[in-house]
Design an enzyme around this catalytic site. Structure first.
Site, PDB file in Angstrom:
ATOM      1  N   LYS A  61      20.779 -14.969  74.321  1.00 21.54           N
ATOM      2  CA  LYS A  61      21.877 -15.997  74.764  1.00 21.54           C
ATOM      3  C   LYS A  61      23.289 -15.466  74.505  1.00 21.54           C
ATOM      4  O   LYS A  61      23.972 -16.486  74.470  1.00 21.54           O
ATOM      5  CB  LYS A  61      21.428 -17.312  74.202  1.00 21.54           C
ATOM      6  CG  LYS A  61      20.290 -18.078  74.744  1.00 21.54           C
ATOM      7  CD  LYS A  61      20.283 -19.355  74.351  1.00 21.54           C
ATOM      8  CE  LYS A  61      18.392 -20.033  74.262  1.00 21.54           C
ATOM      9  NZ  LYS A  61      18.465 -21.069  73.690  1.00 21.54           N
ATOM     10  N   ARG A 119      13.038 -30.435  71.121  1.00 22.42           N
ATOM     11  CA  ARG A 119      13.432 -30.507  72.485  1.00 22.42           C
ATOM     12  C   ARG A 119      12.610 -31.260  73.285  1.00 22.42           C
ATOM     13  O   ARG A 119      11.268 -31.561  72.834  1.00 22.42           O
ATOM     14  CB  ARG A 119      13.641 -29.269  73.061  1.00 22.42           C
ATOM     15  CG  ARG A 119      14.259 -28.313  72.121  1.00 22.42           C
ATOM     16  CD  ARG A 119      15.954 -28.795  72.193  1.00 22.42           C
ATOM     17  NE  ARG A 119      16.631 -29.015  73.417  1.00 22.42           N
ATOM     18  CZ  ARG A 119      17.251 -27.976  74.166  1.00 22.42           C
ATOM     19  NH1 ARG A 119      17.118 -26.760  73.591  1.00 22.42           N
ATOM     20  NH2 ARG A 119      17.733 -28.259  75.196  1.00 22.42           N
ATOM     21  N   PRO A 126      22.905 -23.276  78.676  1.00 17.98           N
ATOM     22  CA  PRO A 126      22.853 -21.694  79.171  1.00 17.98           C
ATOM     23  C   PRO A 126      21.753 -21.241  78.475  1.00 17.98           C
ATOM     24  O   PRO A 126      21.622 -21.128  77.199  1.00 17.98           O
ATOM     25  CB  PRO A 126      24.189 -21.132  78.755  1.00 17.98           C
ATOM     26  CG  PRO A 126      25.072 -22.260  78.637  1.00 17.98           C
ATOM     27  CD  PRO A 126      24.381 -23.425  77.962  1.00 17.98           C
ATOM     28  N   GLU A 127      21.037 -20.564  79.155  1.00 12.99           N
ATOM     29  CA  GLU A 127      19.859 -19.724  78.711  1.00 12.99           C
ATOM     30  C   GLU A 127      20.021 -18.499  79.292  1.00 12.99           C
ATOM     31  O   GLU A 127      20.917 -17.956  79.947  1.00 12.99           O
ATOM     32  CB  GLU A 127      18.304 -20.229  79.261  1.00 12.99           C
ATOM     33  CG  GLU A 127      18.317 -21.788  78.710  1.00 12.99           C
ATOM     34  CD  GLU A 127      17.011 -22.375  78.819  1.00 12.99           C
ATOM     35  OE1 GLU A 127      16.033 -21.527  79.108  1.00 12.99           O
ATOM     36  OE2 GLU A 127      16.756 -23.534  79.057  1.00 12.99           O
TER      37      GLU A 127
END
Ligand code: ZN
Length: 261
Positions: A59, A248, A2-3
């Protein structure tokens, strides 16, 4: 994972089902996901109060309840589920808010997220840690100012929640691809033209994604193809590249997003 747009969707979901409802109690089915108190402590702090209008910062979902505030971070796989019937919870329902007329359940398969409590009068940043301005509110001038302080790569800067809150791996890749900026370019070395483009694409991607409550995997979006084998750039057809940036997996187009020598 989730962003900002996903959490914006959870905020709307929370407002639709939980705002204004009386909290009867809390069941922590997995006590480890109540992060800064325990299940009974969370229940005692909230019982008898009503959830008010929720907000979001980066977030984080922020849900005030007439004094105390519940903060939810969705980690990698968190989501909210409302049910009006009191049936058996889903195996991944970790924390259940028992409300007047139904239950709001925090579901999280991988358990990187959780629920935090900020008691009355406690600054929210004591819970969230320092957060930069929300990405949705950062204008061109502020973006330039924030990035001018950073010597590292642009993707790492965009994902640093202390600098700008709400942007993660997919959002940063989508925005950089649209703005034709290599993810490892120096954050404080962008030309005015690239900064204009970055700001424009950031707001376009966020505004569009917010309507979907996720970054849409639609034709013409990097997010729609990035995880396919042998993925090609939706704009120019070049084979997409991948590398590790700030821990990432970054995905970019070697033809459109060149790194200056
Ligand atoms: Zn391309």
């Amino acid at each position: 994972m989730p962003e900002l747009p996903d959490v914006e969707g959870f905020r709307r979901y929370f407002a639709r089902y939980a705002e204004g409802r009386l909290i009867r109690g809390v069941r922590a089915r997995d006590a480890a996901l109540v992060r800064n108190t325990n299940g009974p402590g969370l229940g005692r702090a909230l019982a008898g109060r009503r959830f008010e209008k929720p907000s979001r910062r980066g977030k984080w979902l922020i849900a005030p309840a007439e004094g105390p505030t519940v903060l939810i971070h969705f980690g990698m796989t968190g989501l909210l589920h409302w049910t009006a019937a009191a049936g058996e919870p889903h195996p991944y329902d970790r924390i259940v808010f028992e409300l007047d007329g139904g239950e709001l359940r925090y579901r999280d398969m991988r358990k990187f997220g959780g629920v935090w409590l900020a008691r009355s009068g406690v600054p929210l940043e004591d819970v969230t840690g320092p957060l930069g301005p929300d990405a949705m509110t950062v204008d061109r001038e502020q973006l330039g100012e924030l990035l001018s302080r950073r010597r590292g790569g642009i993707k790492a800067a965009l994902m640093d929640q202390r600098l700008i809150a709400g942007i993660g791996n997919l959002l940063s890749d989508e925005v950089l691809w649209r703005a034709r900026i290599h993810p490892s370019r120096r954050a404080n070395g962008l030309s005015r033209r690239l900064l204009d483009s970055l700001s424009r694409e950031l707001h376009y991607v966020i505004a569009t994604s917010n309507r979907w409550a996720r970054i849409p995997a639609e034709p013409g979006w990097l997010t729609g193809v990035r995880d396919k084998r042998g993925a090609r750039c939706p704009r120019c057809g070049a084979r997409l590249r991948r590398s590790t940036v700030a821990g990432r997996t970054a995905c970019w187009c070697p033809r459109d997003q060149r790194k200056p020598a």
